[in-house]
Design an enzyme around this catalytic site. Structure first.
Site, PDB file in Angstrom:
ATOM      1  N   ARG A 100     122.428 -14.011  -3.257  1.00  0.00           N
ATOM      2  CA  ARG A 100     123.116 -14.155  -4.550  1.00  0.00           C
ATOM      3  C   ARG A 100     124.020 -12.945  -4.757  1.00  0.00           C
ATOM      4  O   ARG A 100     123.549 -11.846  -5.040  1.00  0.00           O
ATOM      5  CB  ARG A 100     122.096 -14.302  -5.665  1.00  0.00           C
TER       6      ARG A 100
ATOM      7  N   HIS B  63     124.608 -17.911 -17.460  1.00  0.00           N
ATOM      8  CA  HIS B  63     123.230 -18.000 -17.956  1.00  0.00           C
ATOM      9  C   HIS B  63     123.234 -18.564 -19.372  1.00  0.00           C
ATOM     10  O   HIS B  63     124.048 -18.166 -20.211  1.00  0.00           O
ATOM     11  CB  HIS B  63     122.604 -16.605 -17.951  1.00  0.00           C
ATOM     12  N   HIS B  64     122.338 -19.526 -19.627  1.00  0.00           N
ATOM     13  CA  HIS B  64     122.196 -20.071 -20.982  1.00  0.00           C
ATOM     14  C   HIS B  64     121.216 -19.198 -21.763  1.00  0.00           C
ATOM     15  O   HIS B  64     120.040 -19.088 -21.387  1.00  0.00           O
ATOM     16  CB  HIS B  64     121.712 -21.519 -20.927  1.00  0.00           C
TER      17      HIS B  64
ATOM     18  N   GLU C 187     127.042 -15.025 -12.344  1.00  0.00           N
ATOM     19  CA  GLU C 187     126.408 -16.302 -12.660  1.00  0.00           C
ATOM     20  C   GLU C 187     126.489 -16.572 -14.165  1.00  0.00           C
ATOM     21  O   GLU C 187     126.593 -15.633 -14.962  1.00  0.00           O
ATOM     22  CB  GLU C 187     124.941 -16.284 -12.199  1.00  0.00           C
TER      23      GLU C 187
ATOM     24  N   HIS D 286     115.032 -13.677 -16.586  1.00  0.00           N
ATOM     25  CA  HIS D 286     114.033 -14.733 -16.421  1.00  0.00           C
ATOM     26  C   HIS D 286     112.636 -14.176 -16.167  1.00  0.00           C
ATOM     27  O   HIS D 286     111.658 -14.907 -16.273  1.00  0.00           O
ATOM     28  CB  HIS D 286     114.454 -15.671 -15.294  1.00  0.00           C
TER      29      HIS D 286
ATOM     30  N   ARG E 258     122.918 -30.794 -17.279  1.00  0.00           N
ATOM     31  CA  ARG E 258     123.918 -30.024 -16.539  1.00  0.00           C
ATOM     32  C   ARG E 258     124.782 -30.936 -15.676  1.00  0.00           C
ATOM     33  O   ARG E 258     125.936 -30.619 -15.384  1.00  0.00           O
ATOM     34  CB  ARG E 258     123.233 -28.998 -15.631  1.00  0.00           C
TER      35      ARG E 258
ATOM     36  N   HIS F 233     120.286 -11.361 -14.084  1.00  0.00           N
ATOM     37  CA  HIS F 233     119.839 -12.728 -14.350  1.00  0.00           C
ATOM     38  C   HIS F 233     118.364 -12.891 -13.991  1.00  0.00           C
ATOM     39  O   HIS F 233     117.577 -13.489 -14.739  1.00  0.00           O
ATOM     40  CB  HIS F 233     120.691 -13.702 -13.539  1.00  0.00           C
TER      41      HIS F 233
END
Length: 582
Positions: free
Chosen positions: A544, A550-551, A548, A579, A453, A575
């Site tokens: 937050r 996200h991969h 965002e 996860h 990254r 997000h």
């Protein structure tokens, strides 16, 4: 894994009001009084006759019931306390149960123990990134401490010399100074569903400064730490308190420095207490922590885990680096364990060989003695023969040799057992090291992948067609795709880092009338500067608040950093759920 929020609003530093994992030493302090403890009726400023404990009401005598000032209707300067004063040695967490008037403690202002001083010195040398860190002093067993009545819940009181932890001497502070910066604090934290008392450092910290007020009892002061029960304090400058464990407080022998948790200090109140100048007492730091019930510990552990998972999701590089540092530290410890067991095994082999040689020699001596007996055996039944005496002497030699063989055999057996134990311990240590080597390698591989990254790369991928309400999908399923019109603008461009790529995405969104059509004026201004727009409030979590990236396939699993077909736009709430596997 997430690419972060694009705003830099999540720095990676834990809150200073959060937990610590850790490591530790520290011994709790007994609240009982006993001869030789430095706490008895002779040196007890709280009063109470010999063998009577401490009594704050009823009975006779000035200030102890119906006297002046210390009865329930008195001036309050003496207190109406039924609690026994807990002896508190510097750096040793002590269990104290509040009475009607608060907590009673007797602080032993003797020199800080070498163990605690060593922990503070160690913390000053540590430079862990992204988080406060600390060392566990003690762990608590709530079932042995916690009471049903919340008003009678026990507290853990820990004290340190104030000048040892403040950035400037307390005596130099203005009288109206409300707070003081400190290098360390003593706080509670949770790890593995166990509440700990830990010394923490690593982030800017400050605590209130409160003034102790004298009472009508000589040598007794009151102090009010915000959020904690009133403290009734005496300071013993000569006799140290007993440094033994209180019931339900266990010594933590692991002295490792570990990152503190997000909820460290969540049930702790602390302050620097300044005494009147004419008292002759130096200022002290006092920390008061609630003892949580098992259910409360579990709830707080759940919150700790949730916040850790949230932070990891938006800070994958930092999380990977933290895990790598931990894995490397564990491998270093495993190497030390192997070296220690190799030394033990080498010594065991040396002793084994020596004992074997000694046993072999003893057996030879015994065999020679037996052979000599056989040589003179024909004279055994003829006392008058000259050889009879030689036969007797050979028998005595054999007896002594047999005793020596028995002793040597016992020594050899012990050496053989130690060698066997040492061999097994070394084998186990080597197996643990192998596991730690694999863990360190996996952590290093993940760090290397996540670190992509921060490395330059070229944008690839085609994106997908979307409409003007494309961000509505950011809170659903795997999130909203990168719009194909944005992908067309960014494809084949080089970026210094993923942060630069993220900024470019939102800048291009700001230039597209359809994609930015439904953004409010504030969000339009944000995206024009390369910042992520704010999400609806019901999609925000804690700090937050913006969309965002996200991969879809985590970078740690081979997902490409700059592949726009592998990137989704998500809300913080979605997000986090992704996860969590939801």
């Amino acid at each position: 894994m997430s690419g972060g929020d694009g705003r830099g609003h999540n720095t990676g530093a834990h809150s200073t009001s959060g937990n610590i994992n850790g490591g530790p030493t520290g011994i709790g302090v007994s609240g009982g009084a006993s001869d030789g403890s430095g706490w008895s009726s002779e040196n007890n400023p709280w009063g109470g006759g010999s063998g009577s404990g401490i009594h704050w009401g009823g009975g006779s005598g000035r200030g102890n019931g119906g006297g002046n000032g210390n009865s329930g209707g008195g001036s309050g300067t003496g207190g109406n306390l039924s609690a026994v004063a807990a002896p508190v040695a510097f750096g040793f967490p002590a269990l104290s149960t509040p009475g009607a008037g608060g907590l009673a403690v007797s602080i032993s202002a003797s020199e800080l123990s070498a163990a605690i001083a060593g922990i503070i010195a160690k913390l000053k040398k540590v430079n862990l990134k992204f988080t406060p860190f600390g060392v566990v002093l003690s762990s608590l067993i709530p079932s042995e401490i916690a009471k049903d009545d919340p008003n009678m819940m026990s507290k853990i009181v820990t004290s340190l010399p104030a000048d040892d932890i403040t950035e400037s001497p307390v005596s130099s502070l203005p009288l109206d100074k409300a707070t003081v910066n400190v290098n360390v604090r003593v706080v509670d934290d949770v790890k593995d569903e166990r509440q700990n008392i830990s010394v923490v450092s690593g982030v800017p910290m400050s605590v209130p400064v409160v003034d102790a007020k004298p009472t009508e009892r000589p040598g007794v002061f009151t102090a009010s730490i915000p959020g904690a029960p009133v403290l009734n304090i005496s300071v013993n400058d000569s006799t140290p308190a007993v440094q033994t464990l209180s019931p339900g407080v266990t010594n933590n022998t692991d002295k490792d420095v570990r990152p503190a948790g997000f909820t460290q200090g969540g049930n702790t109140r602390d302050a620097v207490i300044r005494f009147p100048k004419d008292s002759g007492h130096n200022a002290v730091y006092v920390s008061v922590s609630d003892v949580l019930s098992p259910d409360q510990v579990k709830q707080r552990q759940d919150e700790e885990n949730r916040r850790q998972q949230e932070w990891d999701a938006t800070h994958p590089v930092e999380a990977a680096e933290r895990n790598y540092e931990r894995a490397r530290a564990e491998l270093n410890q495993a190497n030390e364990d192997v070296a220690r067991n190799q030394e033990r095994q080498a010594k065991a082999v040396q002793v084994y060989n020596s004992r074997k040689s000694e046993l072999d020699a003893a057996n030879k001596t015994l065999a020679d003695a037996i052979a000599e007996i056989k040589q003179f055996n024909r004279f055994a039944h003829d006392p008058m023969a000259g050889g009879h005496r030689m036969w007797q002497m050979a028998g005595l030699k054999a007896q002594r040799a047999q005793t020596d063989v028995n002793n040597k055999q016992a020594a050899f057996d012990a050496a053989a057992k130690e060698k066997s134990d040492a061999d097994a311990a070394l084998s186990a240590a080597q197996e643990r090291r192998k596991q730690k080597e694999n863990k360190e390698k996996d952590a290093k591989d993940k760090l290397d992948k996540e670190s992509k990254r921060n490395k330059p790369g070229k944008a690839t991928g085609k994106g997908k067609p979307v409409g003007d309400k494309w961000l509505d999908d950011a809170g659903k399923d795997s999130g909203a795709p990168i719009p194909d019109r944005i992908a067309d603008k960014l494809r084949d461009k080089e970026f210094k880092s993923f942060d630069d790529f993220r900024k470019a995405v939102w800048e291009e969104v700001s230039k597209d009338p359809e994609l930015s059509k439904n953004l409010n004026p504030s969000n339009k201004s944000s995206v024009s500067k390369g910042y992520s727009p704010f999400t609806p409030k019901n999609q925000q979590v804690g700090g937050r608040k913006v969309y965002e990236l996200h991969h879809d396939k985590p970078i740690s699993q081979g997902g490409e950093v700059y592949d726009m077909d592998n990137i989704r736009v998500t809300t913080p709430k979605r997000h986090i759920d992704i996860h969590r596997g939801k």
